[in-house]
Design a protein around this motif. Structure first.
Motif, PDB file in Angstrom:
ATOM      1  N   GLN A  83       0.830  -1.203   0.000  1.00  0.00           N
ATOM      2  CA  GLN A  83       0.000   0.000   0.000  1.00  0.00           C
ATOM      3  C   GLN A  83       0.867   1.256   0.000  1.00  0.00           C
ATOM      4  N   CYS A 108       0.963   4.051  -3.063  1.00  0.00           N
ATOM      5  CA  CYS A 108       0.598   5.428  -2.710  1.00  0.00           C
ATOM      6  C   CYS A 108       1.698   6.397  -3.138  1.00  0.00           C
ATOM      7  N   ASP A 133      -3.133   9.331  -1.006  1.00  0.00           N
ATOM      8  CA  ASP A 133      -3.069   9.185   0.448  1.00  0.00           C
ATOM      9  C   ASP A 133      -3.186   7.752   0.941  1.00  0.00           C
ATOM     10  N   CYS A 134      -4.135   7.001   0.374  1.00  0.00           N
ATOM     11  CA  CYS A 134      -4.479   5.681   0.914  1.00  0.00           C
ATOM     12  C   CYS A 134      -4.571   4.657  -0.210  1.00  0.00           C
ATOM     13  N   ASN A 183      -5.519   0.136  -0.955  1.00  0.00           N
ATOM     14  CA  ASN A 183      -6.061  -1.107  -0.408  1.00  0.00           C
ATOM     15  C   ASN A 183      -5.412  -2.296  -1.102  1.00  0.00           C
ATOM     16  N   THR A 206      -6.128   3.443  -5.143  1.00  0.00           N
ATOM     17  CA  THR A 206      -5.685   4.452  -4.195  1.00  0.00           C
ATOM     18  C   THR A 206      -6.713   5.574  -4.172  1.00  0.00           C
ATOM     19  N   LYS A 214      -7.630  10.803   1.434  1.00  0.00           N
ATOM     20  CA  LYS A 214      -8.084  10.429   2.773  1.00  0.00           C
ATOM     21  C   LYS A 214      -9.586  10.643   2.929  1.00  0.00           C
ATOM     22  N   VAL A 260     -11.461   7.443   1.859  1.00  0.00           N
ATOM     23  CA  VAL A 260     -10.993   6.134   2.292  1.00  0.00           C
ATOM     24  C   VAL A 260     -12.092   5.279   2.922  1.00  0.00           C
ATOM     25  N   ILE A 305      -7.676  -3.011   3.864  1.00  0.00           N
ATOM     26  CA  ILE A 305      -6.786  -1.894   4.169  1.00  0.00           C
ATOM     27  C   ILE A 305      -6.037  -2.258   5.441  1.00  0.00           C
TER      28      ILE A 305
END
Length: 443
Positions: A114, A118, A124-125, A127, A277, A280, A283, A290
């Motif tokens: 992850q 990113c 930011d995030c 999975n 991705t 935030k 998310v 995650i």
């Protein structure tokens, strides 16, 4: 002879516990006319015979051709260390990390993956667990639908037609309004896309480079979508992200990709890897797994699944998705591949691929009757118009050991003469020259 693990005595004992006399009694609820008359199964083979049969089937595959195929799936070099590391038993046999106390290795691998994607996409995030690039776009669209409570989705026709076909299938019973904005000679119609994104739009979906290899900057389009309170979804080619403007720099809300180009071999349709991705803010809408990093009560670093909104952890109606596979092995391959190449190696891969593509464009368009589909910037893939149907060129050259590209007319009306050509670092200048000579010889 067939392998049956139970003796006749064991079979009788099990039937007795169930309360029936024979195995046939287990199927009495099925009417006789609905039962198969015969399974028509062949006789069992020995290990030696099975191996010979498999080798015979494998020998039918053409593995000696030189390929310039692309269209979303690319033959990049995979370092031998990727297979050596990923084939270790602790990685190869690990599956679903439901129990963090017993799955720290798998969870850490997903966390590191992850982190890597990113950084690559500047988001930011991320999975894990999404099947492929097409299902990643679908999941991104559904994230936008949940976040905006809107049903209209604007999709660029220059997004891969393979993935758009998947989207049509996945959404056929979801009462969504999919609006496809036509491409123009392989380029995204940015003005038309912007006009289609209004206050009733959940998301705009684009691709960079697009299916035709064209590179675009969607910063203004994404800013317009944000002003309409719509989400921006972009699908990217991961290798090219080392040299192109990133989704994060463009202001995308969700960035997805097909991870095949990062350490996954081309194997008759998979397994692939859907990279997802987001920012935030999005998310909590993200499906799949995650992984987060934390500390236990003794201060030691630990890894856990977090924001678990899958159907296995929450009421079905509240779940973000019904993704049930792990895909962690494919994600691990991508992580190992990225770590082995490093930032410089990934940039070098992209630059070599683009260098070969520019040489191929120069050589092919020097042939009488061959011209570029457009003059837009491109990455390692481009489209040309031929004086003959592209299917004909593909058939004739493939028979001679060279696959010149993808016939675009398979998916786009009025483009029967368009050939999509892709190059990677594995295509040499010599191979490009031979392709040009062979293509010129049949035109």
């Amino acid at each position: 002879m067939p392998f049956i693990p139970h003796s006749p005595e064991e079979v009788r004992e099990m039937l007795s516990v169930i309360g029936v006399q024979s195995i046939e009694d287990l199927f009495v609820d099925i009417p006789a006319e609905m039962r198969p008359r015969s399974f028509e199964l062949p006789l069992g083979l020995s290990e030696m015979q099975v191996l010979a049969k498999m080798e015979e089937l494998a020998a039918r595959n053409r593995t000696d051709v030189v390929s310039f195929l692309g269209g979303g799936f690319y033959s990049h070099h995979i370092p031998a260390a990727v297979d050596a590391l990923v084939s270790r038993g602790e990685f190869y046999t690990a599956y679903t990390p439901y129990q963090p106390e017993a799955s720290q290795g798998t969870l850490q691998a997903i966390f590191e993956y992850q982190t890597a994607v990113c950084r690559l996409l500047d988001m930011d995030c991320a999975n894990a667990s999404v099947y492929d690039g097409g299902s990643a776009i679908f999941e991104a669209m559904m994230m936008a639908v949940r976040a905006t409570k809107r049903r209209k989705l604007v999709i660029d026709e220059a997004v891969s037609p393979i993935w758009r076909t998947m989207l049509a299938s996945y959404t056929s019973n979801l009462s969504l309004d999919l609006v496809t904005v036509p491409q123009v000679d392989g380029r995204s119609d940015l003005a038309a896309l912007k006009a289609a994104v209004d206050t009733g739009c959940a998301a705009v979906v684009v691709q960079n480079p697009n299916f035709f290899g064209v590179v675009e900057d969607f910063t203004d389009l994404f800013a317009h979508a944000r002003a309409q309170k719509a989400a921006s979804v972009i699908s990217v080619y991961p290798v090219m992200q080392s040299v192109l403007k990133t989704p994060g720099e463009m202001g995308a809300d969700i960035a997805v990709a097909e991870g095949q180009s990062l350490g996954q071999p081309l194997s008759f349709g998979g397994p692939y890897l859907g990279i997802m991705t987001c920012t935030k803010d999005m998310v909590r809408q993200m499906p799949g797994r995650i992984v987060g990093r934390t500390n236990d009560i003794e201060g030691r670093t630990g890894y856990v699944l977090t924001l678990q909104a899958r159907e296995q952890h929450i009421r079905r109606a509240k779940a973000t998705s019904n993704i049930c596979s792990n895909q962690a092995l494919c994600a691990l391959r991508t992580l190992v591949h990225l770590c082995l190449l490093g930032p410089e190696g990934l940039v070098r891969t992209a630059e070599l691929s683009m260098e070969r593509a520019r040489y191929a464009m120069e050589r092919l368009t020097a042939i009488a009757g061959v011209r570029p589909l457009n003059t837009a910037p491109f990455g390692n893939e481009f489209a040309v118009r031929l004086p003959v149907p592209a299917f004909e060129a593909v058939d004739r050259l493939t028979a001679r050991g060279y696959v010149p590209g993808f016939p675009v007319g398979r998916y786009y009306a009025g483009m029967d003469d368009v050939l999509l050509v892709a190059c990677t670092e594995k295509n040499s200048f010599e191979q490009v020259g031979i392709l040009a000579e062979m293509l010129g010889g049949i035109l």
